[in-house]
Write an enzyme that holds these catalytic residues in place. Structure first.
Site, PDB file in Angstrom:
ATOM      1  N   CYS A   2       1.008  -1.009  -0.071  1.00 46.37           N
ATOM      2  CA  CYS A   2       0.012  -0.250  -0.069  1.00 46.37           C
ATOM      3  C   CYS A   2       0.817   1.387   0.118  1.00 46.37           C
ATOM      4  O   CYS A   2       2.087   1.288   0.730  1.00 46.37           O
ATOM      5  CB  CYS A   2      -0.835   0.221   1.206  1.00 46.37           C
ATOM      6  SG  CYS A   2      -2.006  -1.414   1.439  1.00 46.37           S
ATOM      7  N   ARG A  27       4.070   0.080  -4.819  1.00 49.18           N
ATOM      8  CA  ARG A  27       3.724  -0.634  -3.346  1.00 49.18           C
ATOM      9  C   ARG A  27       2.668  -1.453  -3.319  1.00 49.18           C
ATOM     10  O   ARG A  27       2.283  -2.099  -2.411  1.00 49.18           O
ATOM     11  CB  ARG A  27       3.626   0.574  -2.507  1.00 49.18           C
ATOM     12  CG  ARG A  27       4.906   1.448  -2.248  1.00 49.18           C
ATOM     13  CD  ARG A  27       4.664   2.328  -1.207  1.00 49.18           C
ATOM     14  NE  ARG A  27       4.506   2.052   0.028  1.00 49.18           N
ATOM     15  CZ  ARG A  27       5.489   1.583   0.824  1.00 49.18           C
ATOM     16  NH1 ARG A  27       6.666   1.882   0.435  1.00 49.18           N
ATOM     17  NH2 ARG A  27       5.220   1.070   2.015  1.00 49.18           N
ATOM     18  N   TRP A  75      -2.670  -2.884  -1.420  1.00 47.11           N
ATOM     19  CA  TRP A  75      -2.221  -4.340  -1.953  1.00 47.11           C
ATOM     20  C   TRP A  75      -2.863  -4.956  -0.624  1.00 47.11           C
ATOM     21  O   TRP A  75      -2.718  -4.656   0.455  1.00 47.11           O
ATOM     22  CB  TRP A  75      -0.620  -4.334  -1.547  1.00 47.11           C
ATOM     23  CG  TRP A  75      -0.194  -5.624  -1.914  1.00 47.11           C
ATOM     24  CD1 TRP A  75       0.219  -6.411  -3.169  1.00 47.11           C
ATOM     25  CD2 TRP A  75       0.029  -6.775  -0.745  1.00 47.11           C
ATOM     26  NE1 TRP A  75       0.451  -7.775  -3.005  1.00 47.11           N
ATOM     27  CE2 TRP A  75       0.507  -7.899  -1.832  1.00 47.11           C
ATOM     28  CE3 TRP A  75      -0.285  -6.840   0.507  1.00 47.11           C
ATOM     29  CZ2 TRP A  75       0.815  -9.098  -1.000  1.00 47.11           C
ATOM     30  CZ3 TRP A  75       0.168  -8.195   0.885  1.00 47.11           C
ATOM     31  CH2 TRP A  75       0.756  -9.301   0.325  1.00 47.11           C
ATOM     32  N   ASN A 101      -1.547   2.250   5.685  1.00 52.42           N
ATOM     33  CA  ASN A 101      -0.859   1.239   5.008  1.00 52.42           C
ATOM     34  C   ASN A 101      -0.554   0.246   6.292  1.00 52.42           C
ATOM     35  O   ASN A 101       0.244   0.721   7.155  1.00 52.42           O
ATOM     36  CB  ASN A 101       0.364   1.790   4.393  1.00 52.42           C
ATOM     37  CG  ASN A 101       1.617   0.826   4.243  1.00 52.42           C
ATOM     38  OD1 ASN A 101       2.644   1.402   4.182  1.00 52.42           O
ATOM     39  ND2 ASN A 101       1.484  -0.335   4.039  1.00 52.42           N
ATOM     40  N   GLY A 102      -0.775  -1.093   6.286  1.00 54.50           N
ATOM     41  CA  GLY A 102      -0.223  -1.714   7.529  1.00 54.50           C
ATOM     42  C   GLY A 102      -1.412  -2.720   7.913  1.00 54.50           C
ATOM     43  O   GLY A 102      -2.321  -2.999   7.078  1.00 54.50           O
ATOM     44  N   GLU A 488      18.260 -16.549  -8.550  1.00 52.66           N
ATOM     45  CA  GLU A 488      17.595 -15.342  -9.124  1.00 52.66           C
ATOM     46  C   GLU A 488      16.998 -15.196 -10.213  1.00 52.66           C
ATOM     47  O   GLU A 488      15.970 -14.791 -10.540  1.00 52.66           O
ATOM     48  CB  GLU A 488      18.884 -14.341  -8.772  1.00 52.66           C
ATOM     49  CG  GLU A 488      18.649 -12.939  -9.152  1.00 52.66           C
ATOM     50  CD  GLU A 488      17.513 -12.101  -8.480  1.00 52.66           C
ATOM     51  OE1 GLU A 488      17.122 -12.717  -7.527  1.00 52.66           O
ATOM     52  OE2 GLU A 488      16.889 -11.221  -8.867  1.00 52.66           O
ATOM     53  N   LYS A 492      13.094 -14.180 -11.214  1.00 50.65           N
ATOM     54  CA  LYS A 492      12.766 -13.201 -12.144  1.00 50.65           C
ATOM     55  C   LYS A 492      11.954 -13.456 -13.124  1.00 50.65           C
ATOM     56  O   LYS A 492      10.706 -12.957 -13.473  1.00 50.65           O
ATOM     57  CB  LYS A 492      14.014 -12.558 -12.944  1.00 50.65           C
ATOM     58  CG  LYS A 492      14.909 -11.708 -12.234  1.00 50.65           C
ATOM     59  CD  LYS A 492      14.430 -10.202 -11.747  1.00 50.65           C
ATOM     60  CE  LYS A 492      13.761 -10.359 -10.520  1.00 50.65           C
ATOM     61  NZ  LYS A 492      14.471 -10.191  -9.422  1.00 50.65           N
ATOM     62  N   GLU A 495       8.399 -14.201 -11.324  1.00 51.29           N
ATOM     63  CA  GLU A 495       7.409 -13.188 -10.891  1.00 51.29           C
ATOM     64  C   GLU A 495       7.074 -12.265 -12.067  1.00 51.29           C
ATOM     65  O   GLU A 495       5.784 -11.827 -11.772  1.00 51.29           O
ATOM     66  CB  GLU A 495       8.277 -12.401  -9.813  1.00 51.29           C
ATOM     67  CG  GLU A 495       9.591 -11.790 -10.127  1.00 51.29           C
ATOM     68  CD  GLU A 495      10.237 -11.133  -9.024  1.00 51.29           C
ATOM     69  OE1 GLU A 495      11.290 -10.782  -9.049  1.00 51.29           O
ATOM     70  OE2 GLU A 495       9.591 -10.522  -8.184  1.00 51.29           O
ATOM     71  N   HIS A 511      19.637 -35.731  -8.315  1.00 45.94           N
ATOM     72  CA  HIS A 511      18.872 -35.882  -6.918  1.00 45.94           C
ATOM     73  C   HIS A 511      17.594 -35.809  -7.076  1.00 45.94           C
ATOM     74  O   HIS A 511      16.865 -35.854  -5.980  1.00 45.94           O
ATOM     75  CB  HIS A 511      19.808 -35.416  -5.815  1.00 45.94           C
ATOM     76  CG  HIS A 511      21.161 -35.706  -5.563  1.00 45.94           C
ATOM     77  ND1 HIS A 511      21.607 -36.931  -5.302  1.00 45.94           N
ATOM     78  CD2 HIS A 511      22.311 -35.054  -5.864  1.00 45.94           C
ATOM     79  CE1 HIS A 511      22.958 -36.829  -5.304  1.00 45.94           C
ATOM     80  NE2 HIS A 511      23.294 -35.649  -5.781  1.00 45.94           N
ATOM     81  N   LYS A 610       6.064  -3.788  -4.199  1.00 41.49           N
ATOM     82  CA  LYS A 610       7.503  -3.446  -4.106  1.00 41.49           C
ATOM     83  C   LYS A 610       7.964  -3.775  -2.751  1.00 41.49           C
ATOM     84  O   LYS A 610       9.205  -4.200  -2.822  1.00 41.49           O
ATOM     85  CB  LYS A 610       7.786  -2.110  -4.632  1.00 41.49           C
ATOM     86  CG  LYS A 610       9.301  -1.777  -4.948  1.00 41.49           C
ATOM     87  CD  LYS A 610       9.949  -2.615  -5.975  1.00 41.49           C
ATOM     88  CE  LYS A 610      11.283  -2.292  -5.913  1.00 41.49           C
ATOM     89  NZ  LYS A 610      12.230  -3.267  -6.762  1.00 41.49           N
TER      90      LYS A 610
HETATM   91  C1  F6R Z   1      12.157  -9.728  -6.434  1.00 42.08           C
HETATM   92  C2  F6R Z   1      11.945  -8.772  -5.253  1.00 42.08           C
HETATM   93  C3  F6R Z   1      11.492  -9.221  -4.153  1.00 42.08           C
HETATM   94  C4  F6R Z   1      12.510  -8.259  -2.835  1.00 42.08           C
HETATM   95  C5  F6R Z   1      11.866  -8.901  -1.609  1.00 42.08           C
HETATM   96  C6  F6R Z   1      12.743  -8.232  -0.580  1.00 42.08           C
HETATM   97  O1  F6R Z   1      12.417  -9.193  -7.713  1.00 42.08           O
HETATM   98  O2  F6R Z   1      11.666  -7.801  -5.548  1.00 42.08           O
HETATM   99  O3  F6R Z   1      11.876 -10.657  -3.775  1.00 42.08           O
HETATM  100  O4  F6R Z   1      13.693  -8.743  -3.112  1.00 42.08           O
HETATM  101  O5  F6R Z   1      10.501  -8.571  -1.235  1.00 42.08           O
HETATM  102  O6  F6R Z   1      12.813  -6.592  -0.578  1.00 42.08           O
HETATM  103  P1  F6R Z   1      13.573  -5.786   0.047  1.00 42.08           P
HETATM  104  O7  F6R Z   1      15.079  -5.874  -0.719  1.00 42.08           O
HETATM  105  O8  F6R Z   1      12.999  -4.362  -0.166  1.00 42.08           O
HETATM  106  O9  F6R Z   1      13.772  -5.844   1.532  1.00 42.08           O
END
Ligand code: F6R
Length: 615
Positions: A2, A27, A75, A101-102, A488, A492, A495, A511, A610
Site C-alpha cells: 500500500c 507498493r 495491496w 498502510n499496514g 535469482e 525473475k 514473478e 538427485h 515492491k
Molecule cells: C524480487 C523482489 C523481492 C524483494 C524482497 C525483499 O524481484 O523484488 O523478492 O527482493 O521482497 O525486498 P527488500 O530488498 O526491499 O527487503
C-alpha cells in the site's frame, strides 16, 4: 504494501495526490482511492484496479476541488480487492476520513466492541475499524482529532502508517507511524505526506521521516508538531535533505522501469563504488564499516538476513565472505529466522540486506538480533529507510530509486557493496594475498564495462525469448558463485512472466529434478569460466542425454559448451568471485523479454508489491 499520499496547502490537492499515487503504485496496485476536501464538502472516489482506472472514474463523476487531499493505492491484506474495501474509509458519522498502510492485528475484537455500541461497517477492512475507533474515542472522551488518534493507536496491535482528517478541521491532517514508512515533505506553507519521498520531490527537498511510534499534526501554514504516541512527549523532528531528483523516478524513454533499471546497472554499480574503491592505492573505504571493523574481524560468524532477491545477494555474499575473508557465514530467510528462536550471541555480526529498507520480516529479524546483543549492519538502497535507521551501522547501495517491482539493479549493487566489505575484511584479516586483493579491486572497476558488454546481447536474448516464451516450466542451473544467480534468474522469470521456474545447484539435478527433463524442458545453464567448468559441462551432457533444451550462458571464447548447447548467451570473462555481477544481466533480460512477449504487466506483476511491509 500500500502507498499513501496526502497534501495540505494552497494549491489544488488533486494533481499532487494523483501523481503521488502513480509514483507509489509500485507498493500495491489492486485498488486505489482519493478523498478531497474544499473546506465545505468531502469528495471521495474509490475503485478496484489501478490508479489509471481511478483517474478515469474521477474524470467522469467527481469534482476535484480542494486544497486538502489524501490518496491510497492498495495491496489487499484484509478483504478482497474491490471498490468498497478500497481506501479512503469514512467513519460512521462521515466526519473522519482515513488512509492506512499496514495491518491492525486486533481489529476483530475492536470491531466486536464497536458493533455492540452501534457502529456499522461497510467494508471488510481493519482500516474502517480503526477510523471508527478514533471516532468513538473523539466523541466519548470529547477530545480533538490528534488526541483521539493517539488514544486509539495505544489500543491497537499491528503496523500502520496512517493519514486522517476531520470534516471539522479543514486545516489539519494527522499522521502516525509504526512499522510502515511515512515521510512528511515540508514546503512553503504546504505539506506533503507519503509512504516515500517520490510524490513530493518536485515540490521540496526537505523531509521528516517519522520514527516508529511517532505521530504528527500537519497544519496548513504552521510548523509540523511531532509527538510520541506512547507517553506523549514532544519530539524535535530531524529535517533531512533529500538526494532524489525527478529524472531518477521517470522512465526516461524506456518501455518499462524494469528495462530502464536493467540498463542503468553499469552506471549505478559505478555509483556504488565511487569514492569507496581506490584501486590504484589498494584502498576500500566504507564509512559505515571502518568504525566497526573489529566487530567483523572478531566475529564468530556473520548471519545474513534478507528476503527474496536480497536473500539471493546474501547467498552470493556467503561465497565471497567465506572464500576471501574466511569468516563463517549463514544466510537466513528473515521470515524464518525471526520465528525459530535462533541462537545469537554478542559475537555474531548480522548483515541485513534490503532494497527498500522497509521489509517487515527483515526489520523484525534485526530487532531480534539487537535484543540478543548482536551487532547489526545494514545494506540498504533507500536512504533514511527504517532498516537503515534501525541498524547499528551500514552501507547504502546508491542504486537510485528502483520502481519496477522485480528487483534488478538493487541486486547487483548489493553484491557490489558486499564484495567491497568482503575484500576489506580479507585485507585486514590477511586472508587474501596482496596480488589477489589488487586483482579483485581492479577487476571490480571493470565490471560496469563488462555489464555494458553483456547488455549488447539483448537482441540475441530477445530471439531466444521468442523461442521459449510458451514453455510451461524452466530449470535454471548454476554452481558455486553462480548457484544463487540461477535462483535469482528463476525468481525473475516466475514473478514477471508467471512461468514456473526452479533454480538448482547443477550437481543436485541428479538427485531429483532430472526426472523433469524431456524435450519440452528449457534448461538455462550458467557455464561461465570457473573452477567448476568441467563439471558443469558434464551436467549439460546429462541434460542433453535426456533431450532437454539447453540455453547456456558462457564466457566469451567458449567452445566446449557452445557445441553442446541449443542456444547460447555470452558474457565477458570475469574472475569467478565477481562473475554474478555479469551473469545476472542476461537472465534479467531473458525474463524481461519473455514477460513482454506474453503481454504481462512487467513493472507491476500480479499479486506482488515492491515493498513488503506486512509479515
Ligand atoms: C524480487 C523482489 C523481492 C524483494 C524482497 C525483499 O524481484 O523484488 O523478492 O527482493 O521482497 O525486498 P527488500 O530488498 O526491499 O527487503
Amino acid at each position: 504494501m500500500c502507498g499513501i499520499v496526502g497534501y495540505i496547502g494552497n494549491r489544488d490537492a488533486f494533481p499532487v495526490v494523483l501523481n503521488g499515487l502513480k509514483r507509489l503504485e509500485y507498493r500495491g496496485y489492486d485498488s486505489a482511492g482519493i478523498a478531497l476536501y474544499d473546506g465545505t464538502d468531502i469528495q471521495m472516489c474509490k475503485t478496484q484496479g489501478k490508479v489509471a482506472d481511478l483517474e478515469a472514474k474521477i474524470q467522469q463523476n467527481m469534482p476535484t476541488k480542494g486544497t486538502l487531499g489524501i490518496g491510497h493505492t492498495r495491496w489487499a491484506t484484509h478483504g478482497v480487492p474491490n471498490d468498497v474495501n478500497s481506501h479512503p474509509h469514512y467513519s460512521n458519522s462521515g466526519e473522519l476520513v482515513i488512509i492506512h498502510n499496514g495491518i491492525i492485528e486486533n481489529y476483530a475484537s475492536i470491531k466486536k466492541e464497536l458493533k455492540k455500541r452501534g457502529y456499522t461497517f461497510t467494508s471488510d477492512t481493519d482500516t474502517e475499524v480503526l477510523v471508527n475507533l478514533i471516532e468513538d474515542i473523539k466523541i466519548n472522551e470529547k477530545v480533538k482529532l490528534g488526541k483521539a488518534v493517539q488514544i486509539a493507536l495505544n489500543q491497537v496491535v499491528g503496523a500502520y502508517a496512517i493519514a486522517v482528517f476531520d470534516h471539522n478541521k479543514p486545516d489539519e491532517i494527522v499522521v502516525a507511524k509504526l512499522g510502515s514508512p511515512l515521510a512528511i515533505g515540508i514546503g512553503d506553507d504546504e505539506f506533503f505526506v507519503a509512504s516515500d519521498a517520490t510524490p513530493f520531490i518536485e515540490f521540496t527537498n526537505n523531509a521528516i521521516y517519522l520514527e516508529d511510534e511517532e505521530m504528527a499534526i500537519v497544519r496548513r501554514g504552521r510548523e509540523v508538531k511531532v509527538r510520541k504516541i506512547k507517553g506523549d512527549s514532544v519530539v524535535v523532528p530531524y529535517v533531512q535533505e533529500l538526494q532524489l531528483n525527478l529524472e531518477q523516478i521517470e522512465k526516461g524513454g524506456y518501455d518499462h522501469f524494469m528495462l530502464k533499471e536493467i540498463y542503468e546497472q553499469p552506471s549505478v554499480i559505478k555509483d556504488t563504488y565511487r569514492g569507496r574503491l581506490l584501486s590504484d592505492q589498494g584502498i576500500i573505504k566504507l564509512g559505515g564499516l571502518d568504525e566497526y571493523i573489529e566487530k567483523f574481524t572478531n566475529a564468530n560468524r556473520i548471519i545474513i538476513v534478507a528476503c527474496g532477491t536480497s536473500w539471493h545477494a546474501g547467498l552470493v555474499a556467503e561465497y565471497i565472505f567465506e572464500d576471501l575473508a574466511r569468516i563463517p557465514v549463514e544466510v537466513e530467510y528473515a521470515s524464518e529466522f525471526r520465528y525459530r528462536n535462533p541462537i545469537i550471541t554478542e559475537k555474531d555480526v548480522i548483515i541485513a540486506i534490503s532494497q527498500s529498507g522497509e521489509t517487515a520480516d527483515t526489520l523484525a529479524a534485526i530487532k531480534l538480533a539487537k535484543e540478543k546483543g548482536a551487532f547489526v549492519y545494514g545494506v540498504c538502497n533507500v536512504v533514511g529507510s527504517t532498516i537503515s535507521r534501525e541498524t547499528h551501522s551500514g552501507s547504502y547501495t546508491h542504486a537510485g530509486p528502483e520502481i519496477g517491482v522485480a528487483s534488478t539493479k538493487a541486486f547487483t549493487t548489493q553484491i557490489t557493496v558486499l564484495t567491497m566489505i568482503a575484500l576489506r575484511l580479507a585485507k585486514v584479516k590477511g586472508t587474501i594475498s596482496q596480488s589477489d586483493y589488487m586483482m579483485h579491486l581492479h577487476e571490480l572497476e571493470t565490471i560496469p564495462a563488462k555489464v555494458e558488454e553483456a547488455l549488447k546481447s539483448d537482441e540475441n536474448i530477445k530471439k531466444i525469448s521468442a523461442v521459449f516464451k510458451d514453455a510451461r516450466n524452466f530449470l535454471y542451473l548454476g554452481r558455486g558463485y553462480n548457484f544463487p544467480v540461477a535462483l535469482e534468474g528463476a525468481l525473475k522469470l516466475k514473478e514477471i512472466s508467471y512461468i514456473h521456474a526452479e533454480g538448482y545447484p547443477a550437481a543436485e539435478m541428479k538427485h531429483g529434478p532430472i526426472a523433469l527433463i524431456d524435450e519440452q524442458m528449457p534448461v538455462v545453464v550458467i557455464a561461465v569460466n570457473s573452477n567448476h567448468y568441467e563439471k558443469v559441462v558434464s551436467n549439460i551432457e546429462e541434460i542433453k542425454a535426456r533431450k532437454g533444451k539447453i540455453i547456456a550462458l558462457v564466457s566469451e571464447g567458449d567452445t566446449a559448451v557452445k557445441e553442446l548447447a541449443d542456444y547460447v548467451m555470452e558474457v565477458p570473462i570475469t574472475p569467478e568471485a565477481l562473475s554474478p555481477l555479469v551473469t545476472t544481466i542476461p537472465l534479467q533480460l531473458l525474463s524481461y523479454h519473455i514477460a513482454v512477449m506474453l503481454d504481462r504487466n512487467v513493472d507491476q506483476p500480479r499479486n506482488l508489491a515492491k515493498s513488503v511491509t506486512v509479515e
